[in-house]
Design a protein around this motif. Structure first.
Motif, short mmCIF file in Angstrom:
data_model
loop_
_atom_site.label_atom_id
_atom_site.label_comp_id
_atom_site.label_asym_id
_atom_site.label_seq_id
_atom_site.Cartn_x
_atom_site.Cartn_y
_atom_site.Cartn_z
N PRO A 23 -10.89 3.38 -8.21
CA PRO A 23 -12.31 3.04 -8.08
C PRO A 23 -12.65 2.47 -6.71
CG PRO A 23 -11.17 1.39 -9.36
CD PRO A 23 -10.17 2.49 -9.14
N VAL A 24 -13.92 2.63 -6.33
CA VAL A 24 -14.36 2.20 -5.01
C VAL A 24 -14.12 0.71 -4.81
CG1 VAL A 24 -16.37 1.96 -3.50
CG2 VAL A 24 -16.05 4.06 -4.84
N GLY A 25 -14.26 -0.04 -5.89
CA GLY A 25 -14.09 -1.49 -5.79
C GLY A 25 -12.68 -1.93 -5.47
N GLY A 26 -11.70 -1.08 -5.68
CA GLY A 26 -10.32 -1.44 -5.36
C GLY A 26 -9.33 -0.95 -6.40
N LEU A 27 -8.12 -0.68 -5.95
CA LEU A 27 -7.05 -0.24 -6.85
C LEU A 27 -6.46 -1.44 -7.58
CD1 LEU A 27 -5.25 2.23 -4.39
CD2 LEU A 27 -6.96 2.79 -6.13
N ALA A 28 -5.68 -1.16 -8.62
CA ALA A 28 -5.07 -2.22 -9.42
C ALA A 28 -3.82 -2.76 -8.73
CB ALA A 28 -4.73 -1.70 -10.80
N ALA A 29 -3.61 -4.06 -8.86
CA ALA A 29 -2.40 -4.67 -8.31
C ALA A 29 -1.17 -4.03 -8.94
CB ALA A 29 -2.41 -6.17 -8.57
N GLY A 30 -0.19 -3.70 -8.12
CA GLY A 30 1.01 -3.03 -8.59
C GLY A 30 1.00 -1.53 -8.40
N ASP A 31 -0.18 -0.97 -8.07
CA ASP A 31 -0.26 0.47 -7.81
C ASP A 31 0.54 0.82 -6.55
OD1 ASP A 31 -1.82 0.86 -9.98
OD2 ASP A 31 -3.71 1.13 -8.88
N SER A 32 1.11 2.01 -6.55
CA SER A 32 1.89 2.47 -5.40
C SER A 32 1.74 3.98 -5.27
CB SER A 32 3.36 2.09 -5.58
OG SER A 32 4.11 2.43 -4.44
N PHE A 33 1.59 4.45 -4.03
CA PHE A 33 1.38 5.87 -3.76
C PHE A 33 2.24 6.30 -2.57
CE2 PHE A 33 -2.45 4.13 -5.60
CZ PHE A 33 -2.85 5.06 -6.54
N LEU A 34 2.80 7.50 -2.67
CA LEU A 34 3.54 8.10 -1.55
C LEU A 34 2.63 9.14 -0.91
CD1 LEU A 34 6.19 8.40 0.07
CD2 LEU A 34 6.81 10.23 -1.52
N ILE A 35 2.31 8.95 0.38
CA ILE A 35 1.45 9.86 1.13
C ILE A 35 2.32 10.68 2.06
CG2 ILE A 35 -0.51 10.01 2.71
CD1 ILE A 35 -1.38 7.25 1.69
N ARG A 36 2.20 12.01 1.97
CA ARG A 36 3.05 12.90 2.76
C ARG A 36 2.17 13.79 3.65
NH1 ARG A 36 8.29 14.65 -0.51
NH2 ARG A 36 9.13 13.82 1.42
N SER A 44 6.06 11.02 9.80
CA SER A 44 6.67 10.26 8.72
C SER A 44 5.85 10.32 7.43
CB SER A 44 6.83 8.79 9.14
OG SER A 44 7.38 8.01 8.09
N ASP A 45 6.52 10.05 6.31
CA ASP A 45 5.83 9.78 5.05
C ASP A 45 5.38 8.31 5.08
OD1 ASP A 45 6.32 12.33 4.16
OD2 ASP A 45 8.06 11.77 2.96
N TYR A 46 4.41 8.01 4.22
CA TYR A 46 3.88 6.64 4.14
C TYR A 46 3.76 6.22 2.69
CZ TYR A 46 2.79 6.77 9.11
OH TYR A 46 2.90 6.84 10.47
N GLN A 47 3.98 4.93 2.45
CA GLN A 47 3.82 4.39 1.10
C GLN A 47 2.72 3.34 1.10
OE1 GLN A 47 7.38 3.69 -1.16
NE2 GLN A 47 6.49 1.98 -2.28
N LEU A 48 1.74 3.55 0.22
CA LEU A 48 0.64 2.61 0.06
C LEU A 48 0.91 1.74 -1.16
CD1 LEU A 48 -2.24 1.63 0.79
CD2 LEU A 48 -3.11 3.44 -0.72
N ASP A 49 1.01 0.44 -0.94
CA ASP A 49 1.27 -0.50 -2.01
C ASP A 49 0.09 -1.46 -2.15
OD1 ASP A 49 4.03 0.24 -2.75
OD2 ASP A 49 4.49 -0.41 -0.72
N VAL A 50 -0.23 -1.79 -3.40
CA VAL A 50 -1.35 -2.68 -3.68
C VAL A 50 -0.82 -3.95 -4.33
CG1 VAL A 50 -3.61 -2.90 -4.78
CG2 VAL A 50 -2.78 -0.63 -4.08
N ALA A 51 -1.14 -5.08 -3.72
CA ALA A 51 -0.77 -6.38 -4.28
C ALA A 51 -2.02 -7.08 -4.78
CB ALA A 51 -0.06 -7.22 -3.23
N ALA A 52 -1.82 -8.16 -5.49
CA ALA A 52 -2.95 -8.91 -6.04
C ALA A 52 -3.87 -9.35 -4.91
CB ALA A 52 -2.45 -10.11 -6.83
#
Length: 579
Positions: free
Chosen positions: A420-433, A368-376
């Motif tokens: 950044p190592v410290g963490g991604l920004a809230a609202g960021d989204s990535f599709l991993i294939r 499957s594909d995967y979606q990485l979502d970042v929340a606050a």
């Protein structure tokens, strides 16, 4: 008396002339698609009181109507949409099924020949020709993966072309229906009673049926015989004399995948891909989501698993010259080439994700594909798109790992690093294939047969003590035996399937879907033919019936003409008597 007869006869001539003209119209349109049989509705004219009783004044034309049944027409549109959906799905699924099952193109023979070559090289580890054959079979199996992936890509391009064409056709049909609505309303306004523009109504019904072949629609009657048309799950396509536009655009993450959009007259454009139902368009989108994408991803999972398992063992072995073996296969997620990750256009500029296959968890590689979502917080959620299940991740010095829970969650055979190592920004989204394009990137990393690592550098002396062997090891095949053992290892799908089993599962799943689609197509075709027969029985032109009507109206016309002749004779007799 003569005058009364003459007037009555004239009404008959006019009525039967229109009946003959209508019958002629029916006969000439017997093969016109969507034409509904018409008939002249006759009523007696208002009688006249003459003292001794009421005297009839002949016949008048009340209306010219078409044979029409709204329920049957709606049923025909519904059956047309259902058949268009499953028929298109079946046609496309058959293409994928033929590719996977074809022994000249499929992967099973190539995988078998590859491991046969591994066994032959292991049997004679010092043989350069045997090693060269292994490299040749490696190139063949990698090329076969690439060829099959290319075939899937070709089908994907065909799907995209079809979606664009169908979107344009839907827009054209919608505009045609809106124009016909206006024409019908204008014609209706010119009539003094219940008269309807039958041919225009038939033309609109024909366009509605053509539209139903592409997408499921609901037709709602409005004022002045106009209709509103809704597609899918209630999206407005036509509202009286106005039509919205159906178009396409690249999806949010993947430019090779097209989304369907609906654009209103005010310029508002909305993605409606998930809301499209019925018709050839829905069948095409369902095929892409249910057959093409999973097949391509599963093929990539097999390719990646073979490469990773082989690399893991090969890297611990030694070649003919006593050198440590390196990567045998190259490809995405191995070495320095990362797995494709698509970032949302709204992501923070500084945010990035690097994904590789996890050497220690090859068994968990998923299709499957995967979606990485970042929340606050930030809170990291990894969603499996195939079934919409998700797990929470924890950021540890720039590496995302599964958050400990009971039962334990695991990443799908991948490692995720972030910046950044410290963490991604809230609202960021990535599709991993992880596996979508894996089959096209797998290739051999070794071209020198001497560098195939079939040996180990650990030997045991006569006292059963291990020692390190330095230098050439031409007769050692212990690492080769481990490589050959991969053929039957249950290393995929959570250690439940071998490579051949996993590929066989791809073939069988596509085969089941294709077979089910073919059965559904046959069933829907029967229902569609039944609906067509029902419509034809009500609205179709029967030439035998029209021929009988032609004779009947001809004789009626001739009889009315004879009445005029008799009336004329009586009138002349009356004039002669007066003289």
């Amino acid at each position: 008396m003569a005058g009364s007869m003459l007037g009555t006869a004239i009404t008959g001539l006019q009525a039967f002339q229109r009946s003959l003209e209508t019958t002629s119209h029916n006969i000439t349109n017997v093969n016109t698609e969507g034409y509904s049989r018409q008939r002249v509705d006759l009523v007696t004219k208002k009688e006249e009181l003459i003292g001794v009783g009421y005297l009839g004044k002949g016949v008048s034309i009340n209306n010219i109507t078409r044979s029409y049944n709204q329920f049957i027409t709606t049923q025909l549109r519904s059956s047309t949409s259902a058949f268009g959906d499953v028929d298109r799905y079946s046609q496309l699924a058959t293409q994928v099924d033929d590719i996977l099952a074809d022994p000249t193109v499929g992967m099973s023979p190539a995988i078998k020949n590859f491991f046969n070559a591994v066994n032959d090289a292991t049997d004679d580890p010092s043989s350069i020709p045997a090693r060269q054959v292994l490299l040749s079979e490696t190139e063949i199996v990698a090329s076969r993966f690439d060829t099959m992936n290319a075939r899937f890509t070709e089908i994907r391009e065909q799907v995209n072309t079809d979606v664009v064409v169908m979107a344009d056709e839907i827009t054209a049909f919608a505009k045609s229906i809106a124009d016909l609505n206006i024409q019908i309303a204008n014609a209706q306004g010119q009539a003094s009673g219940d008269q309807q523009p039958n041919d225009l109504l038939d033309k609109r019904d024909t366009v509605l049926n053509q539209l139903a072949e592409l997408v499921d629609i609901s037709v709602v009657p409005g004022n002045s015989e106009m209709v509103s048309v809704f597609m899918g799950q209630g999206q407005v396509l036509v509202l009286d004399g106005n039509a919205n536009e159906i178009s396409t655009q690249p999806s949010k993450f993947d430019p090779t995948t097209l989304d369907v959009t609906l654009k209103t007259a005010s310029g508002i454009e909305t993605v409606v891909t998930s809301q499209v139902t019925g018709g050839a368009l829905a069948g095409t989108l369902r095929f892409r989501d249910e057959v093409l994408d999973p097949a391509q991803q599963r093929l990539g999972a097999v390719a990646a698993s073979i490469a990773m398992e082989f690399n893991n063992i090969h890297e611990t072995g030694y070649d003919l010259d006593g050198n440590l073996g390196g990567l045998y296969f190259k490809g995405q997620g191995m070495g320095t080439d990362s797995i494709p990750v698509a970032a949302s256009s709204t992501n923070a500029v500084t945010s990035s994700v690097n994904v590789m296959f996890d050497k220690a968890n090859v068994k968990n590689i998923d299709f499957s594909d995967y979606q990485l979502d970042v929340a606050a917080g930030p809170i990291y959620t990894l969603t499996r798109i195939a079934d919409n299940t998700s797990i929470q991740l924890t950021n540890t010095a720039g590496v995302l790992t599964a958050t400990p829970v009971i039962p334990a969650n695991e990443l799908p055979g991948i490692t995720i690093s972030i910046l950044p190592v410290g963490g991604l920004a809230a609202g960021d989204s990535f599709l991993i294939r992880p596996t979508f394009t894996a089959a096209s990137t797998i290739g051999q990393n070794i071209t020198d047969p001497r560098k195939v690592a079939l040996a180990t550098n650990i030997a045991t002396d006569s006292n059963n003590v291990d020692y390190v062997v330095n230098g050439p090891m031409p007769g050692d095949n212990r690492n080769g035996l481990l490589l050959a053992g991969l053929e039957n290892k249950q290393g995929m799908l959570g250690e439940t399937a071998s490579f051949q089993d996993a590929y066989g599962l791809v073939v069988s799943e596509v085969g089941v879907l294709t077979s089910s689609a073919q059965i559904a197509t046959a069933a829907q075709e029967t229902l569609l033919n039944n609906a067509k027969d029902s419509w034809s029985n009500v609205s179709g032109v029967n030439l035998d019936e029209e021929a009988a009507n032609l004779i009947k109206f001809q004789q009626s016309y001739q009889a009315a003409a004879q009445m005029i002749s008799v009336s004329n004779s009586l009138f002349e007799s009356l004039i002669g008597a007066v003289r």
